[in-house]
Design a protein around this motif. Structure first.
Motif, PDB file in Angstrom:
ATOM      1  N   GLU A  96       0.805  -1.216   0.000  1.00 15.67           N
ATOM      2  CA  GLU A  96       0.000   0.000   0.000  1.00 15.67           C
ATOM      3  C   GLU A  96       0.844   1.274   0.000  1.00 15.67           C
ATOM      4  OE1 GLU A  96      -3.184   0.106  -0.481  1.00 15.67           O
ATOM      5  OE2 GLU A  96      -3.165  -2.065  -0.646  1.00 15.67           O
ATOM      6  N   ASP A  97       2.156   1.153   0.099  1.00 19.12           N
ATOM      7  CA  ASP A  97       3.005   2.339   0.121  1.00 19.12           C
ATOM      8  C   ASP A  97       3.086   2.967  -1.263  1.00 19.12           C
ATOM      9  OD1 ASP A  97       3.488   2.025   2.775  1.00 19.12           O
ATOM     10  OD2 ASP A  97       5.437   1.062   2.532  1.00 19.12           O
ATOM     11  N   ILE A  98       3.278   4.293  -1.257  1.00 21.90           N
ATOM     12  CA  ILE A  98       3.456   5.028  -2.498  1.00 21.90           C
ATOM     13  C   ILE A  98       4.853   5.638  -2.504  1.00 21.90           C
ATOM     14  CG2 ILE A  98       2.788   7.149  -3.711  1.00 21.90           C
ATOM     15  CD1 ILE A  98       0.870   4.937  -4.295  1.00 21.90           C
ATOM     16  N   VAL A  99       5.590   5.408  -3.575  1.00 23.05           N
ATOM     17  CA  VAL A  99       6.908   6.019  -3.718  1.00 23.05           C
ATOM     18  C   VAL A  99       6.745   7.334  -4.480  1.00 23.05           C
ATOM     19  CG1 VAL A  99       9.213   5.798  -4.707  1.00 23.05           C
ATOM     20  CG2 VAL A  99       8.102   3.801  -3.677  1.00 23.05           C
ATOM     21  N   LEU A 100       7.065   8.417  -3.792  1.00 19.37           N
ATOM     22  CA  LEU A 100       6.998   9.752  -4.385  1.00 19.37           C
ATOM     23  C   LEU A 100       8.420  10.191  -4.716  1.00 19.37           C
ATOM     24  CD1 LEU A 100       5.501  12.438  -5.076  1.00 19.37           C
ATOM     25  CD2 LEU A 100       5.908  13.111  -2.695  1.00 19.37           C
ATOM     26  N   ALA A 101       8.750  10.224  -5.990  1.00 18.52           N
ATOM     27  CA  ALA A 101      10.070  10.705  -6.410  1.00 18.52           C
ATOM     28  C   ALA A 101       9.949  12.198  -6.682  1.00 18.52           C
ATOM     29  CB  ALA A 101      10.532   9.968  -7.661  1.00 18.52           C
ATOM     30  N   THR A 102      10.792  12.971  -6.039  1.00 19.71           N
ATOM     31  CA  THR A 102      10.651  14.424  -6.130  1.00 19.71           C
ATOM     32  C   THR A 102      12.002  15.101  -6.132  1.00 19.71           C
ATOM     33  OG1 THR A 102       9.584  16.353  -5.111  1.00 19.71           O
ATOM     34  CG2 THR A 102      10.460  14.682  -3.627  1.00 19.71           C
ATOM     35  N   THR A 103      11.990  16.357  -6.487  1.00 18.21           N
ATOM     36  CA  THR A 103      13.219  17.140  -6.512  1.00 18.21           C
ATOM     37  C   THR A 103      13.672  17.488  -5.100  1.00 18.21           C
ATOM     38  OG1 THR A 103      14.136  19.240  -7.258  1.00 18.21           O
ATOM     39  CG2 THR A 103      11.824  19.217  -6.735  1.00 18.21           C
ATOM     40  N   THR A 104      14.951  17.779  -4.933  1.00 14.32           N
ATOM     41  CA  THR A 104      15.473  18.034  -3.589  1.00 14.32           C
ATOM     42  C   THR A 104      14.927  19.321  -2.985  1.00 14.32           C
ATOM     43  OG1 THR A 104      17.439  19.107  -4.535  1.00 14.32           O
ATOM     44  CG2 THR A 104      17.604  16.772  -4.003  1.00 14.32           C
ATOM     45  N   SER A 105      14.494  20.267  -3.810  1.00 16.61           N
ATOM     46  CA  SER A 105      14.043  21.554  -3.265  1.00 16.61           C
ATOM     47  C   SER A 105      12.783  21.400  -2.423  1.00 16.61           C
ATOM     48  CB  SER A 105      13.803  22.563  -4.396  1.00 16.61           C
ATOM     49  OG  SER A 105      12.816  22.095  -5.292  1.00 16.61           O
ATOM     50  N   THR A 106      11.900  20.467  -2.769  1.00 18.16           N
ATOM     51  CA  THR A 106      10.688  20.285  -1.967  1.00 18.16           C
ATOM     52  C   THR A 106      11.021  19.720  -0.591  1.00 18.16           C
ATOM     53  OG1 THR A 106      10.335  18.084  -2.909  1.00 18.16           O
ATOM     54  CG2 THR A 106       9.231  19.929  -3.992  1.00 18.16           C
ATOM     55  N   GLN A 107      12.116  18.964  -0.523  1.00 20.90           N
ATOM     56  CA  GLN A 107      12.532  18.420   0.775  1.00 20.90           C
ATOM     57  C   GLN A 107      13.423  19.410   1.533  1.00 20.90           C
ATOM     58  OE1 GLN A 107      13.289  14.174   1.816  1.00 20.90           O
ATOM     59  NE2 GLN A 107      15.429  14.781   1.574  1.00 20.90           N
ATOM     60  N   ASP A 108      14.417  19.989   0.834  1.00 23.09           N
ATOM     61  CA  ASP A 108      15.341  20.910   1.493  1.00 23.09           C
ATOM     62  C   ASP A 108      14.630  22.141   2.040  1.00 23.09           C
ATOM     63  OD1 ASP A 108      17.397  19.206   0.894  1.00 23.09           O
ATOM     64  OD2 ASP A 108      18.216  20.381  -0.755  1.00 23.09           O
ATOM     65  N   SER A 109      13.543  22.557   1.397  1.00 25.38           N
ATOM     66  CA  SER A 109      12.805  23.734   1.866  1.00 25.38           C
ATOM     67  C   SER A 109      11.978  23.433   3.110  1.00 25.38           C
ATOM     68  CB  SER A 109      11.874  24.237   0.756  1.00 25.38           C
ATOM     69  OG  SER A 109      10.870  23.279   0.479  1.00 25.38           O
ATOM     70  N   GLY A 110      11.688  22.153   3.357  1.00 23.05           N
ATOM     71  CA  GLY A 110      10.860  21.754   4.495  1.00 23.05           C
ATOM     72  C   GLY A 110       9.385  21.588   4.138  1.00 23.05           C
ATOM     73  N   LEU A 111       9.011  21.825   2.885  1.00 24.77           N
ATOM     74  CA  LEU A 111       7.601  21.703   2.503  1.00 24.77           C
ATOM     75  C   LEU A 111       7.057  20.302   2.771  1.00 24.77           C
ATOM     76  CD1 LEU A 111       4.998  22.709   1.126  1.00 24.77           C
ATOM     77  CD2 LEU A 111       6.006  22.049  -1.075  1.00 24.77           C
ATOM     78  N   LEU A 112       7.837  19.291   2.423  1.00 25.52           N
ATOM     79  CA  LEU A 112       7.349  17.919   2.591  1.00 25.52           C
ATOM     80  C   LEU A 112       7.148  17.558   4.058  1.00 25.52           C
ATOM     81  CD1 LEU A 112       9.391  15.955  -0.108  1.00 25.52           C
ATOM     82  CD2 LEU A 112       7.143  17.011  -0.291  1.00 25.52           C
ATOM     83  N   ASP A 113       7.832  18.265   4.944  1.00 24.46           N
ATOM     84  CA  ASP A 113       7.680  17.974   6.380  1.00 24.46           C
ATOM     85  C   ASP A 113       6.276  18.294   6.871  1.00 24.46           C
ATOM     86  OD1 ASP A 113      10.316  17.195   6.464  1.00 24.46           O
ATOM     87  OD2 ASP A 113      11.058  19.145   7.150  1.00 24.46           O
ATOM     88  N   VAL A 114       5.589  19.197   6.188  1.00 24.76           N
ATOM     89  CA  VAL A 114       4.207  19.505   6.583  1.00 24.76           C
ATOM     90  C   VAL A 114       3.199  18.881   5.617  1.00 24.76           C
ATOM     91  CG1 VAL A 114       4.788  21.623   7.816  1.00 24.76           C
ATOM     92  CG2 VAL A 114       4.346  21.726   5.368  1.00 24.76           C
ATOM     93  N   ILE A 159       3.470  15.964   3.710  1.00 23.02           N
ATOM     94  CA  ILE A 159       3.332  14.500   3.749  1.00 23.02           C
ATOM     95  C   ILE A 159       2.521  14.023   4.959  1.00 23.02           C
ATOM     96  CG2 ILE A 159       4.581  12.314   3.881  1.00 23.02           C
ATOM     97  CD1 ILE A 159       4.685  13.738   1.147  1.00 23.02           C
ATOM     98  N   PRO A 160       2.770  14.530   6.179  1.00 23.46           N
ATOM     99  CA  PRO A 160       1.935  14.084   7.311  1.00 23.46           C
ATOM    100  C   PRO A 160       0.450  14.368   7.081  1.00 23.46           C
ATOM    101  CG  PRO A 160       3.907  15.165   8.119  1.00 23.46           C
ATOM    102  CD  PRO A 160       3.873  15.411   6.634  1.00 23.46           C
ATOM    103  N   ALA A 161       0.147  15.528   6.527  1.00 23.90           N
ATOM    104  CA  ALA A 161      -1.259  15.854   6.252  1.00 23.90           C
ATOM    105  C   ALA A 161      -1.836  14.910   5.199  1.00 23.90           C
ATOM    106  CB  ALA A 161      -1.367  17.302   5.785  1.00 23.90           C
ATOM    107  N   LEU A 162      -1.033  14.566   4.216  1.00 25.76           N
ATOM    108  CA  LEU A 162      -1.467  13.639   3.162  1.00 25.76           C
ATOM    109  C   LEU A 162      -1.740  12.259   3.749  1.00 25.76           C
ATOM    110  CD1 LEU A 162      -1.816  12.542   0.291  1.00 25.76           C
ATOM    111  CD2 LEU A 162       0.672  12.544   0.046  1.00 25.76           C
ATOM    112  N   GLU A 163      -0.836  11.782   4.591  1.00 19.33           N
ATOM    113  CA  GLU A 163      -1.027  10.453   5.196  1.00 19.33           C
ATOM    114  C   GLU A 163      -2.243  10.447   6.117  1.00 19.33           C
ATOM    115  OE1 GLU A 163       3.553   8.715   5.080  1.00 19.33           O
ATOM    116  OE2 GLU A 163       2.803   9.640   6.927  1.00 19.33           O
TER     117      GLU A 163
END
Length: 307
Positions: free
Chosen positions: A63-81, A83-87
């Motif tokens: 059931e896991d989804i692999v999200l391949a993304t650019t480093t800027s979405t992670q380095d900026s901290g966007l994914l930190d807020v 992804i938890p909301a998405l899950e």
């Protein structure tokens, strides 16, 4: 003579016995090797059983989804807020496995069937991905801009440039140190497209350094070397590294992000739920609010639209 013959026979028997004992000693030596594989050593030779091994880190449940993304979405901290909301929206029944790499590598993961969803920022490459039949359900997600940053004293006089191409040409003419990501990322592709707009076309020389690093690491190196570099706005705001923004605003430095489902995914329904959340009202609000409290402005501007 019989006495000496008897003595010689006895010596011969003793010698053969000694040789036999030597041979018997060699066998136990060889047989000792397996005994030396203690229980503590044997599992360490099996990567799959080693904590933190590559296989363990990349294990993905059905059931896991692999999200391949650019480093800027992670380095900026966007994914930190985000992804938890998405899950949470998926009742925590699905885990999002983020693979943050350059856009070129993320797209390659999609082509190879090693990702379910792509969130990247190189429109030309994204269109090629879709046109070749690797992707489906593509959306615009958000945008910001690329910035040219450099040392405060601006040795190449970039601050007075009248276009992005002019800024790049000034750096080349001054032979001021310029760091290129050199990793086929969206930022690298954008940088090369701007060089193509100049008379330089293909920069080279000691002043031009291809570092092959992610955005955060490249920015850090540029700060240490007092170098110029091209950076996405989100990463710069979160990791300035002592550098100043010396040029921005050219339409050539527009930085749109797109999201799409990898057509070969085995979980198309769940992948669609992921995309729908990010381009939906809740995901777009999270994106639009991100950074306002700290920087007084949105780091990414939401602009969801299906392509």
């Amino acid at each position: 003579m019989k006495k000496w013959g008897l003595i010689l026979s006895l010596l011969l028997v003793i010698g053969l016995t000694a040789c036999g004992k030597s041979g018997q000693q060699a066998q136990p030596s060889a047989q000792l090797s397996p005994a030396h594989q203690t229980p503590a050593q044997t599992p360490a030779q099996t990567p799959d059983q080693t904590p933190g091994s590559a296989k363990e880190n990349t294990s993905v449940s059905a059931e896991d989804i692999v999200l391949a993304t650019t480093t800027s979405t992670q380095d900026s901290g966007l994914l930190d807020v985000l992804i938890p909301a998405l899950e949470t929206s998926l009742d925590h029944k699905v885990k999002i496995k983020v693979v943050a790499v350059g856009t070129g590598q993320a797209i390659q993961l999609g082509q190879d069937g090693n990702a379910d969803v792509l969130l990247v920022h190189a429109r030309k490459s994204e269109d090629e991905f879709m046109n070749k039949g690797y992707g489906t359900y593509a959306w615009d997600v958000m945008y910001n801009q690329f910035l040219l940053v450099g040392p405060k004293d601006d040795p190449a006089k970039v601050k007075s440039a009248f276009s992005a191409a002019d800024a790049f040409e000034r750096i080349a003419k001054a032979k001021a140190v310029f760091l290129s990501r050199g990793d086929n990322s969206g930022t690298h592709k954008k940088e090369l497209s701007i060089w193509e707009m100049t008379n330089v076309k293909k920069p080279s020389g000691d002043w031009y350094k291809s570092v092959g690093q992610a955005m955060g690491a490249t920015l850090q190196m540029a700060g240490q070397l007092n170098a110029y570099t091209l950076v996405d706005e989100a990463t710069y705001l979160t990791h300035k590294e002592g550098l100043e923004m010396v040029y921005s605003g050219d339409k050539a430095m527009f930085n749109p992000y797109g999201i799409m489902i990898v057509k070969s995914t085995k979980k198309p329904g769940t992948a669609k739920q992921v995309v729908d959340f990010i381009v939906g009202s809740e995901g777009q609000k999270i994106i639009g609010d991100f950074g306002k409290d700290k920087y007084g402005k949105s780091i990414f501007v939401p602009n969801a639209k299906q392509r």
